[in-house]
Design a protein around this motif. Sequence first.
Motif, PDB file in Angstrom:
ATOM      1  N   ASP A 141       0.821  -1.201   0.000  1.00 49.32           N
ATOM      2  CA  ASP A 141       0.000   0.000   0.000  1.00 49.32           C
ATOM      3  C   ASP A 141       0.864   1.265   0.000  1.00 49.32           C
ATOM      4  N   HIS A 146       8.385   0.498   5.003  1.00 49.84           N
ATOM      5  CA  HIS A 146       8.474  -0.967   4.943  1.00 49.84           C
ATOM      6  C   HIS A 146       9.743  -1.387   4.220  1.00 49.84           C
ATOM      7  N   ASN A 196       6.752  -7.240   7.027  1.00 45.16           N
ATOM      8  CA  ASN A 196       5.483  -6.638   7.427  1.00 45.16           C
ATOM      9  C   ASN A 196       4.326  -7.421   6.816  1.00 45.16           C
ATOM     10  N   GLU A 197       3.446  -7.882   7.667  1.00 46.58           N
ATOM     11  CA  GLU A 197       2.201  -8.531   7.271  1.00 46.58           C
ATOM     12  C   GLU A 197       2.366  -9.641   6.247  1.00 46.58           C
ATOM     13  N   TYR A 231      -6.652  -2.549  12.864  1.00 48.44           N
ATOM     14  CA  TYR A 231      -7.432  -1.382  12.438  1.00 48.44           C
ATOM     15  C   TYR A 231      -8.883  -1.486  12.860  1.00 48.44           C
ATOM     16  N   TYR A 244     -10.817  -0.799   9.135  1.00 52.15           N
ATOM     17  CA  TYR A 244     -11.115  -1.956   8.277  1.00 52.15           C
ATOM     18  C   TYR A 244     -12.064  -2.925   8.977  1.00 52.15           C
ATOM     19  N   GLU A 250       0.716  -0.789  14.222  1.00 51.49           N
ATOM     20  CA  GLU A 250      -0.138   0.040  13.362  1.00 51.49           C
ATOM     21  C   GLU A 250      -1.558   0.051  13.904  1.00 51.49           C
ATOM     22  N   TRP A 288      -0.222   4.505  12.800  1.00 53.40           N
ATOM     23  CA  TRP A 288      -0.103   4.487  11.340  1.00 53.40           C
ATOM     24  C   TRP A 288      -0.914   5.647  10.820  1.00 53.40           C
ATOM     25  N   PHE A 300       0.723   9.639   2.580  1.00 57.03           N
ATOM     26  CA  PHE A 300       1.710   9.232   1.570  1.00 57.03           C
ATOM     27  C   PHE A 300       1.008   8.717   0.323  1.00 57.03           C
ATOM     28  N   ARG A 329      -8.397   4.546  -1.760  1.00 50.88           N
ATOM     29  CA  ARG A 329      -7.391   5.605  -1.589  1.00 50.88           C
ATOM     30  C   ARG A 329      -7.768   6.835  -2.414  1.00 50.88           C
ATOM     31  N   ASN A 351      -2.777   7.448   0.660  1.00 51.48           N
ATOM     32  CA  ASN A 351      -3.229   6.989   1.971  1.00 51.48           C
ATOM     33  C   ASN A 351      -3.226   8.200   2.917  1.00 51.48           C
ATOM     34  N   LYS A 394      -3.819   8.204   6.293  1.00 52.65           N
ATOM     35  CA  LYS A 394      -3.801   7.873   7.728  1.00 52.65           C
ATOM     36  C   LYS A 394      -2.752   8.684   8.483  1.00 52.65           C
TER      37      LYS A 394
END
Length: 628
Positions: free
Chosen positions: A205, A375, A437-438, A492, A496, A528, A576, A581, A589, A593, A595
Amino acid sequence: MILKPTVLLLLLLQSISTITCLLHVQKNEIRTVDSLDGLWTFVREPHNGGDVGIVNQWNTLDLERFQNATVMPVPSAYNDLGTGSELRDHIGWVWYEKKEFVPLRDRNMRHVLRFGSVNYFAVVYINSEKVTSHIGGHLPFEVDISAQIKFGAENKFTVAVNNTLSWSTIPQGDFNYQSVAPRNISGRILSRLPAGAVKNVGNFDFFNYAGILRSVQLMKIPSVYIQNINIVADHTGSFFFETAVSSLDGVRVEVKMFDGEGSLVYTGNQTKSEGQISNPKLWWPRGMGKPDLYSLEVSLILDGELADIYREQFGFRTVTWSDSQIFINSKPFYCLGFGMHEDFEIIGRGFNQAIMTKDLNLLEWMGGNCYRTTHYPYSEERMFENDRRGIAVIVETPAVGLKGFSKANNNLHVKMLQDMIDRDKNHPSVIAWSLANEPQTMKKESRNYFKTLVDTAHGIDRTRPVTTVYGPTNFDNDQTADLMDFICVNRYYGWYIDMGYIPWINQSVYWDISLWRETFHKPIIVTEYGADSIPGLNQEPSVDFSEQYQNEVIQETHHAFDALVKDHTITGEMIWNFADFMTGMTTTRAVGNHKGVFTRSRQAKIAAYTLRNRYLKKGSNIDTTIWT
Ligand code: GCB
């Protein structure tokens, strides 16, 4: 378990494995460097155009003479510098070329060309001859070009860069094909893959910014030279160092250690040694003390003359961890932090000193004491600033959103991890390594994949914990979390999950994170949480995407954090995101993003004040009790 200093020193001594890689650029009595930053000639191949340039050996041609040649600043991403979407959305190769005189004056020195970061795949040619290639971006690479360079003459530096992502790159990505295949009038499918319509999408993302993103430098290094220095120093004053030298034939080594005031605290004559200083001035993160720094000066003396010299900065500090807390110098550390991006208008992910300085100043203004290099590894300049300012950092590999766990990916990931640790190993501000990450670590095959990574990191560096940041998995299906020293979780609630149900956040976050802790008995940082807000979009009562909604999600999540801290469940929190960005285009989006608690141009949103109040208050009351 809290590691005792004696065990620590043992681990430190074991922690030094083969030294492979690069020192940072340094100008001193012997070493010199020329910057190749500036405007380079730039040629873009057709979108997704195969390997036209490589096949036709554009490296042997003068790119300046191409009809579509233009210029491109280095460092910068190229994507946002044009006026059309062709350059922004370009997939495939672009070519950079710079002609530069190399003075006769330095002909007795080794000439090493060093790139701070080229995203994603780079092939480098000097005077038309291929000298190296590099995959992955975000990390430096260098090549000795002494044999290719012409002294006292103009030289041609050419770099071909490709940004295509696939399932075997890290991060991974794929092509999106047109959902409806074009047909002719009688319904026959014309082509499934019209070249121009193919879209390459990263499994992440953020915008896939490409090009020469950090500085290019031509270093002049002596023929007998210091290759690498590894220093481990703990809060008791114990230290160990090891220096790799190109040749020790007839060479006398002198090692000196200085404190921050320039006082000599140690001298030695070995490339590798251990020792102890009394009353070390420690490196502390912001809010816990001063970030004192030391330097190790290594000199090589050949025939009575100084042949090479290098000064490496480091700090005396120890990172340890129990089953619920992270400690710095034996005191509990609570992370008040940020997920971030190296991202700004026009330059994209290109390094810029002004943006870096503004970001770190704002981080301090917010009362933060740490961040994660989400990331991918951030610039070297920034790592030195973290040391100087006392900002603790979790450094992350570029492995975001891994879905597949092939052997080839694993090998590439291991290499990136090794290079990342090698680049950042002497920074006291680096408190942990994040492997990914994730990742989709509910998949069984992820276990061996991550075991290899954990073993690699531990094999090189026993002095820092290793973590992975979990998102798609849960406490009951993750196959890898038990391998980590501590666990990071992204959640989130209110965005989400359960959008619009702000009163539910507190319970959900508390329940979810508590279960991770109960299952794995490891320290946990929530890395996050947050919500998008379009700057200036105000709605009372709050509605998604308004500044009020973002603020409320954050406030409500903080209630859960306070309860989790009280119950000894979390050892840190990171919002986050630091700032808005850019991302690729998708329905969720709106021009990137949002956030960020700061806008993309770094102005504070409502949420920034909420977070600032919390961090300043918590930071001045850091709980130093050791949970038992
Ligand atoms: C995540 C990712 C981050 C995204 C964020 C979001 O979990 O780690 O890269 O930007 O969520 O805003 O969706």
